[in-house]
Design an enzyme around this catalytic site. Structure first.
Site, mmCIF file in Angstrom:
data_model
loop_
_atom_site.group_PDB
_atom_site.id
_atom_site.type_symbol
_atom_site.label_atom_id
_atom_site.label_comp_id
_atom_site.label_asym_id
_atom_site.label_seq_id
_atom_site.Cartn_x
_atom_site.Cartn_y
_atom_site.Cartn_z
ATOM 1 C CE LYS A 2 -3.135 -18.651 -7.116
ATOM 2 N NZ LYS A 2 -1.757 -18.342 -6.758
ATOM 3 C CB SER A 45 -7.347 -19.987 -4.651
ATOM 4 O OG SER A 45 -8.689 -19.603 -4.673
ATOM 5 C CE1 TYR A 79 -5.205 -16.086 -8.904
ATOM 6 C CE2 TYR A 79 -7.424 -16.767 -8.257
ATOM 7 C CZ TYR A 79 -6.115 -16.450 -7.917
ATOM 8 O OH TYR A 79 -5.728 -16.509 -6.603
HETATM 9 P P1 NAD Z 1 -0.940 -9.202 -4.419
HETATM 10 O O1 NAD Z 1 -1.091 -8.877 -5.856
HETATM 11 O O2 NAD Z 1 -1.208 -8.142 -3.419
HETATM 12 O O3 NAD Z 1 0.533 -9.774 -4.146
HETATM 13 C C1 NAD Z 1 1.263 -10.462 -5.134
HETATM 14 C C2 NAD Z 1 2.643 -9.833 -5.168
HETATM 15 O O4 NAD Z 1 3.422 -10.518 -6.150
HETATM 16 C C3 NAD Z 1 2.636 -8.359 -5.580
HETATM 17 O O5 NAD Z 1 3.403 -7.611 -4.654
HETATM 18 C C4 NAD Z 1 3.284 -8.325 -6.959
HETATM 19 O O6 NAD Z 1 4.030 -7.160 -7.181
HETATM 20 C C5 NAD Z 1 4.156 -9.567 -6.903
HETATM 21 N N1 NAD Z 1 4.435 -10.174 -8.201
HETATM 22 C C6 NAD Z 1 3.553 -10.450 -9.197
HETATM 23 N N2 NAD Z 1 4.194 -11.032 -10.230
HETATM 24 C C7 NAD Z 1 5.500 -11.159 -9.856
HETATM 25 C C8 NAD Z 1 6.651 -11.690 -10.480
HETATM 26 N N3 NAD Z 1 6.613 -12.219 -11.715
HETATM 27 N N4 NAD Z 1 7.820 -11.648 -9.810
HETATM 28 C C9 NAD Z 1 7.909 -11.097 -8.570
HETATM 29 N N5 NAD Z 1 6.844 -10.583 -7.944
HETATM 30 C C10 NAD Z 1 5.660 -10.618 -8.568
HETATM 31 O O7 NAD Z 1 -1.848 -10.483 -4.133
HETATM 32 P P2 NAD Z 1 -2.257 -11.163 -2.745
HETATM 33 O O8 NAD Z 1 -3.706 -10.910 -2.530
HETATM 34 O O9 NAD Z 1 -1.303 -10.818 -1.696
HETATM 35 O O10 NAD Z 1 -2.119 -12.690 -3.142
HETATM 36 C C11 NAD Z 1 -0.920 -13.413 -2.924
HETATM 37 C C12 NAD Z 1 -1.078 -14.813 -3.489
HETATM 38 O O11 NAD Z 1 -2.212 -15.430 -2.888
HETATM 39 C C13 NAD Z 1 -1.327 -14.834 -4.998
HETATM 40 O O12 NAD Z 1 -0.659 -15.948 -5.544
HETATM 41 C C14 NAD Z 1 -2.827 -15.021 -5.089
HETATM 42 O O13 NAD Z 1 -3.206 -15.656 -6.284
HETATM 43 C C15 NAD Z 1 -3.091 -15.916 -3.889
HETATM 44 N N6 NAD Z 1 -4.489 -15.835 -3.408
HETATM 45 C C16 NAD Z 1 -5.000 -14.608 -3.073
HETATM 46 C C17 NAD Z 1 -6.332 -14.534 -2.643
HETATM 47 C C18 NAD Z 1 -6.941 -13.198 -2.299
HETATM 48 O O14 NAD Z 1 -8.177 -13.118 -2.186
HETATM 49 N N7 NAD Z 1 -6.167 -12.143 -2.098
HETATM 50 C C19 NAD Z 1 -7.126 -15.680 -2.557
HETATM 51 C C20 NAD Z 1 -6.540 -16.919 -2.879
HETATM 52 C C21 NAD Z 1 -5.211 -16.975 -3.311
HETATM 53 N N1 UFG Z 2 -20.038 -9.293 -3.974
HETATM 54 C C1 UFG Z 2 -21.055 -8.386 -4.163
HETATM 55 N N2 UFG Z 2 -20.752 -7.201 -4.749
HETATM 56 C C2 UFG Z 2 -19.492 -6.868 -5.149
HETATM 57 C C3 UFG Z 2 -18.459 -7.809 -4.947
HETATM 58 C C4 UFG Z 2 -18.762 -9.020 -4.355
HETATM 59 O O1 UFG Z 2 -22.216 -8.636 -3.837
HETATM 60 O O2 UFG Z 2 -19.298 -5.772 -5.683
HETATM 61 C C5 UFG Z 2 -20.360 -10.589 -3.348
HETATM 62 C C6 UFG Z 2 -20.077 -11.772 -4.255
HETATM 63 O O3 UFG Z 2 -21.164 -12.022 -5.111
HETATM 64 C C7 UFG Z 2 -19.812 -12.889 -3.242
HETATM 65 C C8 UFG Z 2 -19.165 -12.143 -2.074
HETATM 66 O O4 UFG Z 2 -19.507 -10.761 -2.227
HETATM 67 O O5 UFG Z 2 -21.040 -13.424 -2.780
HETATM 68 C C9 UFG Z 2 -17.644 -12.261 -2.067
HETATM 69 O O6 UFG Z 2 -17.152 -11.872 -3.337
HETATM 70 P P1 UFG Z 2 -15.583 -11.585 -3.571
HETATM 71 O O7 UFG Z 2 -15.449 -11.109 -4.986
HETATM 72 O O8 UFG Z 2 -15.076 -10.697 -2.501
HETATM 73 O O9 UFG Z 2 -14.894 -12.988 -3.362
HETATM 74 P P2 UFG Z 2 -15.115 -14.382 -4.131
HETATM 75 O O10 UFG Z 2 -15.566 -15.362 -3.099
HETATM 76 O O11 UFG Z 2 -15.934 -14.244 -5.325
HETATM 77 O O12 UFG Z 2 -13.636 -14.680 -4.643
HETATM 78 C C10 UFG Z 2 -12.586 -14.943 -3.751
HETATM 79 C C11 UFG Z 2 -11.231 -14.509 -4.355
HETATM 80 C C12 UFG Z 2 -10.854 -15.385 -5.515
HETATM 81 C C13 UFG Z 2 -10.948 -16.846 -5.173
HETATM 82 C C14 UFG Z 2 -12.338 -17.150 -4.627
HETATM 83 C C15 UFG Z 2 -12.493 -18.586 -4.224
HETATM 84 O O13 UFG Z 2 -11.304 -13.176 -4.785
HETATM 85 O O14 UFG Z 2 -9.500 -15.122 -5.848
HETATM 86 O O15 UFG Z 2 -12.575 -16.321 -3.476
HETATM 87 O O16 UFG Z 2 -11.825 -18.838 -3.063
HETATM 88 F F1 UFG Z 2 -10.723 -17.578 -6.279
#
Ligand code: NAD
Ligand code: UFG
Length: 338
Positions: free
Chosen positions: A154, A125, A150
């Protein structure tokens, strides 16, 4: 056929990536304990792609279960999505976050090594950059201080994977640093379905639009940005999915640790997103200005040159299609997969 193991493949980013992998001709094996997803996702992946996937409802930290999968399949590469991802929750449940997010990687790499599978694409991330003031964020910037457990998981996973490569340079490791994934597959059959009350902007906008949340609170309008609200690099989840296919392709022929930002390189403010979303759905979203959210930075967007040059991949979908596709999913499935 080349078999790709996708841990967490029933989740939000994983499910979209499975579609792109299947479209690209890979065989897909999903390993997901469904702790944050539902089995219905697997059926929908098959429905959209018209192809079959193999599904194991296993825990990615369980070496015995992983053993069974690696013994049955000739896996070429693993995409490791499985883990916990809620920033706020991680502050209250640090033990769970460190245990699950680190043990899954350690168990997976142990079994991979045993079966001589040394190609892994890891979901990292932009959070590992910490609170840099210099934008765009480039892959060679020093890692920063994370603001929550979290983020540290990462950071630590990246460290662990680098050390694995240091011990055995025949590994090929891709660390993909995502910016803000949003949107859904254009069919509206799969999308983001957060459990509990969401914290991220898009799920909150979507749930407000379908009446599940009363209003959006804008977290601060006094940032040093043109309209005072925070700016982020939102990337369509299908662009992100295609970025994974490009990464797998290169990972299979690479060795070393390669880091790629997956973002668009463009930033949009909360108000810009709100306005585009309102235009998409044809009505206003109730909202009010609240205080800043602790830990938030004013601006965050990716440097994209490295991914363009080395992965031959570039995000192509604009903010309007992110809003349209997100709304197509949510309006067809107001309560997600329920
Ligand atoms: P998500 O929660 O939708 O998907 C994660 C999946 O992993 C889920 O289906 C869950 O059931 C499964 N899981 C969790 N623990 C497990 C385990 N121990 N064994 C097997 N399966 C397991 O999340 P996502 O948004 O799809 O994110 C996927 C990856 O990307 C994560 O590692 C997350 O940290 C990373 N990531 C997500 C974002 C975001 O904004 N969504 C941003 C940066 C990084
Ligand atoms: N925001 C609002 N109101 C809300 C939610 C969010 O104003 O109710 C604003 C936040 O302040 C920010 C923007 O919308 O300015 C985006 O916020 P998000 O929570 O959607 O996303 P972030 O950028 O804070 O976080 C995301 C992922 C994290 C990751 C991070 C850095 O959720 O997992 O990007 O890449 F760590």
């Amino acid at each position: 056929m080349t078999e790709i193991l996708v841990t967490g493949g029933a989740g939000y980013i994983g499910s979209h990536t499975c579609i792109s992998l299947l479209d690209a001709g890979y065989d897909v094996i999903i390993l997901d304990n469904l702790s944050n997803s539902r089995f219905a996702v697997v059926s929908r992946i098959q429905e959209i792609s018209g192809k079959t996937v193999t599904f194991y409802p296993y825990d990615a930290a369980n070496e015995l279960e992983l053993e069974k999968v690696f013994a049955r399949h000739d896996i070429s590469c693993v995409i490791h999505f499985a883990g916990k991802k809620a920033v706020g929750e991680s502050v209250h449940m640090p033990i769970d976050y460190y245990r699950i997010n680190l043990n899954t990687t350690l168990s997976l790499c142990t079994v991979m090594q045993k079966h001589n599978v040394k190609n892994i694409v890891f979901s990292s991330s932009a959070t590992v950059y910490g609170t840099s003031d210099i934008m765009p964020l480039q892959e060679d910037f020093p890692l920063g201080e994370c603001t929550n457990p979290y983020g540290w998981t990462k950071w630590m996973n990246e460290r662990i994977l680098r050390d694995i490569w240091n011990s055995d340079p025949s590994w090929s490791i891709h660390l993909l640093r995502y910016f803000n994934p949003v949107g859904a597959h254009s069919s509206g059959r799969i999308g983001e379905d957060p459990l509990g009350i969401p914290n991220n902007l898009f799920p909150i906008l979507l749930q407000t639009a379908v009446g599940r949340i009363p209003k959006l609170i804008i977290h601060g309008n006094d940032y040093p940005t043109p309209d005072g609200t925070g700016i982020r690099d939102y990337i369509h989840v299908m662009d992100l999915a295609e970025g994974h296919v490009a990464s797998v392709k290169k990972c299979l022929s690479d060795s070393g640790v390669n880091i790629f930002n997956l973002g668009t390189g463009k930033g949009y403010s909360v108000l810009e997103i709100l306005t585009t979303f309102e235009k998409t759905i044809g009505r206003r979203i109730p909202c009010e200005i609240g205080p800043r959210r602790p830990g938030d930075v004013a601006i965050c967007y990716a440097g994209t040159q490295k991914a363009e040059t080395e992965l031959h991949w570039k995000a192509s979908r604009d903010i309007l299609s992110m809003c349209k596709d997100a709304w197509n999913w949510q309006s067809q499935n107001p309560f997600g997969y329920e």
